[in-house]
Write an enzyme that holds these catalytic residues in place. Structure first.
Site, PDB file in Angstrom:
ATOM      1  CG  ASP A 183      -4.243   5.850   1.308  1.00  0.00           C
ATOM      2  OD1 ASP A 183      -5.186   5.105   1.605  1.00  0.00           O
ATOM      3  OD2 ASP A 183      -4.033   6.948   1.860  1.00  0.00           O
ATOM      4  CD  GLU A 236      -8.843   5.101  -0.693  1.00  0.00           C
ATOM      5  OE1 GLU A 236      -9.661   4.777   0.156  1.00  0.00           O
ATOM      6  OE2 GLU A 236      -7.833   5.801  -0.434  1.00  0.00           O
ATOM      7  CG  HIS A 262      -8.761  -0.853   5.398  1.00  0.00           C
ATOM      8  ND1 HIS A 262      -8.604  -0.928   4.024  1.00  0.00           N
ATOM      9  CD2 HIS A 262      -8.261   0.353   5.749  1.00  0.00           C
ATOM     10  CE1 HIS A 262      -8.038   0.167   3.586  1.00  0.00           C
ATOM     11  NE2 HIS A 262      -7.806   0.958   4.613  1.00  0.00           N
ATOM     12  CG  ASP A 263     -10.989   2.706   4.673  1.00  0.00           C
ATOM     13  OD1 ASP A 263     -10.395   2.626   5.759  1.00  0.00           O
ATOM     14  OD2 ASP A 263     -10.427   3.064   3.619  1.00  0.00           O
ATOM     15  CG  ASP A 273      -2.176   0.632   1.187  1.00  0.00           C
ATOM     16  OD1 ASP A 273      -2.232   1.706   0.581  1.00  0.00           O
ATOM     17  OD2 ASP A 273      -3.149   0.085   1.731  1.00  0.00           O
TER      18      ASP A 273
HETATM   19  C1  NOJ Z   1      -7.754   5.574   2.774  1.00  0.00           C
HETATM   20  C2  NOJ Z   1      -7.421   4.399   3.610  1.00  0.00           C
HETATM   21  O1  NOJ Z   1      -8.041   3.259   3.074  1.00  0.00           O
HETATM   22  C3  NOJ Z   1      -7.887   4.724   5.012  1.00  0.00           C
HETATM   23  O2  NOJ Z   1      -7.883   3.620   5.871  1.00  0.00           O
HETATM   24  C4  NOJ Z   1      -7.040   5.842   5.532  1.00  0.00           C
HETATM   25  O3  NOJ Z   1      -7.517   6.252   6.780  1.00  0.00           O
HETATM   26  C5  NOJ Z   1      -7.056   7.041   4.589  1.00  0.00           C
HETATM   27  N1  NOJ Z   1      -6.956   6.673   3.201  1.00  0.00           N
HETATM   28  C6  NOJ Z   1      -5.932   7.967   4.903  1.00  0.00           C
HETATM   29  O4  NOJ Z   1      -4.720   7.392   4.487  1.00  0.00           O
END
Ligand code: NOJ
Length: 554
Positions: free
Chosen positions: A201, A258, A331-332, A99
């Site tokens: 990310d 992302e 994970h979010d 990542d």
């Molecule tokens: C996206 C990530 O998936 C998340 O977990 C993170 O808190 C934020 N970006 C900041 O890096």
């Protein structure tokens, strides 16, 4: 489709290392824990692991605040452990995908430490610094994604710095070529160690607008989400093309970025031959409740046709150029069995139904740890039980908006990122076999029946459903690369589509409702039922949450 790349034929598994497997008894997962589960992952049939950050980090945002891009955090292990993981995983036919968190670093990163010391040191321009407004307030009224102002004051410089996320995550200044080079060097360091790709990310935030202006407030705090003001700013693609040239090109890897804020219509600029990445996580199907801003207390009802439209748009956008990463969890996000089905349904049927869609859409499926077991959300009874930094921000925002504590907590129950971060459920033993110590987050209560050991021995389990689907998928050209055609687009109960290649067709039919409904007249003659989440067919109808996959040879 000829000349497919390895990653177009594979399934990716996302490991959230802190919650995966603990070998030291300290309550948090580690790299040795992942090494111990490679047989399990091979038996699932996955070809790559996306590893969320294991770099050195103060862990304010569980590793998304990095203080050394080429170091491993001691809580996870050592560089030797990491190298062993890359090597051992390869022996299991699995590539490790790292990542890259390049929009921001940790405020403990030596770069930032230097940058904030004065206005004229060598790294003074590595982050985004601005003077206060004449009355001392932050330069703009932007709200950070985790809540509160997106600006934090630095005494030494007498200036504010910008942070799209937490104040401990200062945004890097991508306009500075030295910054970009340092980031490319770090990614190349990992390529030299043999990783199979990168998940990048929060990439939509790296380019900031030319002018920093106040925005129209979108909530009672008088602020506007930084997302609305900076995401996907014009000119971003130039940075990304350079990134591709300097790092990705010429390697047998994949990249998936992302990209919150990029919709299906723009996909062709971002992925494929002319794009910067191989795949893009866009979120049009994941934030149906939040058509404007992702403010949990401002959720809106959504319909199945909204979900289907979002999925179909991305399928169409990547049909000829580019490739789609199919995902329903990470994970979010809350667990998919809670997110995509009405309350009161059967979670096992739901888990299998989501898997049926995940494994038959066109693209590379991403399975998030525990999804293959049917893991569910949690609902803890106080905000203090939650670790997730964004849950606290959203809770506060809900209170500011006039909701009661109980109501604010109910938004957290539904959307907290901790829903996905509870320990992986390996066995029915204490702490679900995740740790011999005290887990950093409580284990989800359903673990006695929902765990890898029990499911391994149950032919009807969600785990074995995933295994069978993945194995079948690998040999099926129609699923791997066939054309996508949506059926019954207006239905609010059924999601159905064909995937076709040559004279072979696959048809997926899923009833997302809790009602039994008549089976639609869509199946070609000779369709064979390959998978069904109910043991037996029921002539003429689709039961609650029923998912069926058919194959047809014409
Ligand atoms: C996206 C990530 O998936 C998340 O977990 C993170 O808190 C934020 N970006 C900041 O890096």
């Amino acid at each position: 489709m000829e000349n497919r790349k390895w990653w177009q034929n594979t399934v990716v598994y996302q490991v959230y290392p802190k919650s995966f497997a603990d070998t030291t008894g300290n309550g948090t997962g580690d790299i040795q824990g992942i090494l111990g589960k490679l047989d399990y992952l091979e038996s699932l049939g996955v070809g790559a692991i996306w590893l969320t950050p294991v770099y050195s980090s103060p862990m304010v945002d569980n590793g998304y605040d990095i203080s050394d891009y080429c170091g491993i955090d001691p809580s996870y292990g050592t560089m030797e452990d990491m190298e062993e993981l890359i090597r051992a995983a390869k022996e299991h036919g699995i590539r490790i995908v790292m990542d890259l968190v390049y929009n921001h670093s940790s405020n403990q990163h030596p770069w930032f430490q230097e940058s904030c010391r004065s206005r004229d040191n060598e790294k003074s321009d590595w982050y985004i610094w601005r003077d206060a407004k004449p009355d001392g307030r932050p330069p703009t009224n932007w709200r950070g994604i985790f809540g509160g102002s997106a600006w934090t004051w630095c005494e030494a410089r007498q200036q504010y710095y910008l942070h799209t996320f937490a104040e401990q995550q200062p945004d890097l200044n991508w306009e500075n070529p030295e910054v970009r080079q340092a980031l490319y060097d770090a990614a190349n360091f990992w390529l030299d160690r043999g990783v199979g790709g990168f998940r990048i990310d929060a990439i939509t935030y790296i380019k900031k607008p030319g002018e920093f202006l106040d925005g129209e407030p979108d909530a009672a705090d008088g602020m506007v989400s930084v997302h609305a003001m900076t995401a996907n700013t014009k000119g971003i693609l130039e940075f990304l093309h350079e990134f591709r040239r300097e790092v990705f090109d010429g390697h047998d890897i994949f990249t998936v970025a992302e990209a919150n804020g990029v919709g299906p219509a723009e996909l062709s600029d971002w992925v494929g031959e002319k794009g910067a990445f191989d795949m893009l996580f866009e979120f049009s199907h994941m934030c149906l409740q939040f058509p404007e801003v992702e403010t949990w207390c401002k959720e809106c009802p959504w319909k199945l046709t909204d979900l289907k439209r979002a999925l179909s748009d991305s399928q169409k956008a990547t049909a000829k150029n580019g490739w789609y990463p199919i995902f329903f969890e990470n994970h979010d996000q809350p667990r998919s069995v809670n997110q995509f089905f009405p309350h009161g349904g059967d979670k096992k049927l739901a888990a299998k139904a989501i898997a049926a869609v995940l494994m038959t859409l066109r693209g590379t499926p991403f399975v998030y740890e525990g999804q293959e077991l049917g893991m569910e959300n949690v609902a803890w009874d106080s905000i203090d039980c939650y670790d997730d930094i964004s849950s606290h921000g959203q809770y506060e925002l809900a209170l500011q908006e006039g909701f009661s504590e109980r109501e604010a907590l109910s938004f957290v129950h539904t959307y907290s990122r901790d829903n996905a971060r509870t320990p992986m459920q390996w066995t029915a033993e204490r702490n679900a076999g995740f740790t011999s110590g005290k887990p950093w987050l409580p284990v989800q209560e359903g673990y006695a029946s929902c765990n890898a050991a029990v499911e391994d021995g149950d032919p009807d389990s969600v785990l074995n459903w995933y295994r069978r689907l993945i194995q079948w998928r690998q040999g099926n050209e129609a699923v791997l690369c066939g054309a996508y055609e949506e059926l019954l687009a207006e239905s609010e109960e059924i999601y159905a589509f064909f995937r076709s290649s040559g004279n072979r067709k696959v048809c997926t039919v899923v009833n997302f409702s809790l009602q039994e409904i008549p089976f639609p007249d869509i199946l070609p003659k000779g369709a064979r039922r390959m998978f069904g989440n109910y043991a037996e067919e029921k002539e003429g109808c689709l039961r609650a949450q029923e998912a069926v996959i058919y194959e047809v040879q014409e």
